[in-house]
Design an enzyme around this catalytic site. Sequence first.
Site, PDB file in Angstrom:
ATOM      1  N   SER A 307      26.127 -30.121  27.996  1.00 28.62           N
ATOM      2  CA  SER A 307      26.143 -31.065  26.893  1.00 28.62           C
ATOM      3  C   SER A 307      26.660 -32.439  27.287  1.00 28.62           C
ATOM      4  O   SER A 307      25.939 -33.212  27.907  1.00 28.62           O
ATOM      5  CB  SER A 307      26.939 -30.483  25.738  1.00 28.62           C
ATOM      6  OG  SER A 307      26.413 -30.950  24.514  1.00 28.62           O
ATOM      7  N   ASP A 318      19.083 -40.949  35.866  1.00 31.43           N
ATOM      8  CA  ASP A 318      17.945 -41.763  35.435  1.00 31.43           C
ATOM      9  C   ASP A 318      18.113 -43.228  35.834  1.00 31.43           C
ATOM     10  O   ASP A 318      17.139 -43.903  36.192  1.00 31.43           O
ATOM     11  CB  ASP A 318      17.763 -41.672  33.915  1.00 31.43           C
ATOM     12  CG  ASP A 318      17.085 -40.383  33.488  1.00 31.43           C
ATOM     13  OD1 ASP A 318      16.834 -39.526  34.357  1.00 31.43           O
ATOM     14  OD2 ASP A 318      16.810 -40.231  32.277  1.00 31.43           O
ATOM     15  N   LYS A 332      22.257 -27.559  27.507  1.00 35.94           N
ATOM     16  CA  LYS A 332      22.507 -27.685  26.065  1.00 35.94           C
ATOM     17  C   LYS A 332      22.277 -29.131  25.660  1.00 35.94           C
ATOM     18  O   LYS A 332      23.088 -30.009  25.964  1.00 35.94           O
ATOM     19  CB  LYS A 332      23.917 -27.264  25.703  1.00 35.94           C
ATOM     20  CG  LYS A 332      24.191 -27.414  24.206  1.00 35.94           C
ATOM     21  CD  LYS A 332      25.591 -27.039  23.839  1.00 35.94           C
ATOM     22  CE  LYS A 332      25.820 -27.293  22.358  1.00 35.94           C
ATOM     23  NZ  LYS A 332      25.739 -28.738  22.019  1.00 35.94           N
TER      24      LYS A 332
END
Length: 440
Positions: A307, A318, A332
Amino acid sequence: MPYLSRLTSLALAIAVVIGAPLAQAAEVKAAPATAPAAANTAKAPLPLDELRTFAEVMDRVKAAYVEPVDDKTLLENAIKGMLSNLDPHSAYLGPEDFQELQESTSGEFGGLGIEVGVEDGFVKVVSPIDDTPASKAGIEAGDLIVKINGAPTQGQTMQEAVDKMRGKIGEKITLTLVRDGGNPFDVTLARATIQVKSVKAQMLENGYGYIRITQFQVKTGDEVGKALAKFRKDNGKKMSGLILDLRNNPGGVLQSAVEVADHFLTKGLIVYTKGRIANSELRFSADPADASEGVPLVVLINGGSASASEIVAGALQDQKRGILMGTDSFGKGSVQTVLPLNNDRALKITTALYYTPNGRSIQAQGINPDIVVRRAKVTNEADGEAYKEADLFGHLGNGNGGADKPTVKGAAAKARPQDDDFQLSQALSLLKGLSITRGN
């Protein structure tokens, strides 16, 4: 940070929390006992047949179950069932669960300041935390806690013992201890506010720092900022590399994950969320400040990174800000909102999914590391008898006038975290390689 003001409440949420398998709450604010229904469901007709069935089942259970069951128990169990069958992370929180959730994300609770474990059926003090009632009372690592308020601890689980030692601030508690096999003795101390830091930072080697985040609490972003500032001050110059350890970090507060990622990013998107209600659609972007000074970064993740950890790892991956190393993360990708009810109860309900800057949904997939490094046991072999040219009698001197360097047998080196942590040692080796190739 400018984006923090955009963290508005989601359907009367007191906090946005993300963690697996147990999410945590950030703070408590007064809220109505009930939340208004979403606009698109406000006029939905009541399911009369299902409500009649529910009432009939409740009557049958009360009349026929082997033992008497009161209405309150039946209704609370029905609510729990309603939430637990939505997804693994939505839940009904009773007073104790709600309080525990608040404590876990605030990092503060009423306790004694003892880290404990279980050994041979006894509760053992692993370490007293500095400046807490335990350390001030002289409790030492290795002490066995044989009784708590006169009740024996043998056979209890560690969590049972911890629950008994936590409680109301200022309330006194008596521990019966055994030290080094001696006679039992009592220590009476008062519970105080214990603050647990979620960030641990240290220098691994000259120029190479290490930051471990155990979970994302309300103050985690500030703690990481302070750790980076201390590294800059102690190192005296720009660091050669940094390792951010998110392994076995179950998540926590969304805002803190955004703050941590922003310490390493100067522009671009960090994360965005999408849900069914309008207020669940949020976007968080980095500000230009760079607390990390662009230092080469390796991020460690594994199957226990969930998470909020995945938000940070996904954003850095990214944005190509750091190299991810380890194994696939938990997967998650959902956001939970905590809705306070009356009587110190709350609902923890999934309200949105989150996405990385490139639009990846992590839900049930996880983050894949750039370099896969699995756990391994590190075994150091003793150095064999070795001789160098400089040890030989009558050896020639160095042609350039340099000093001889014979074999040196020194004392055993002090243990370092990377010595018995294979993944950490590989991350450090990668940073050193990057430093050499970049000419740092």
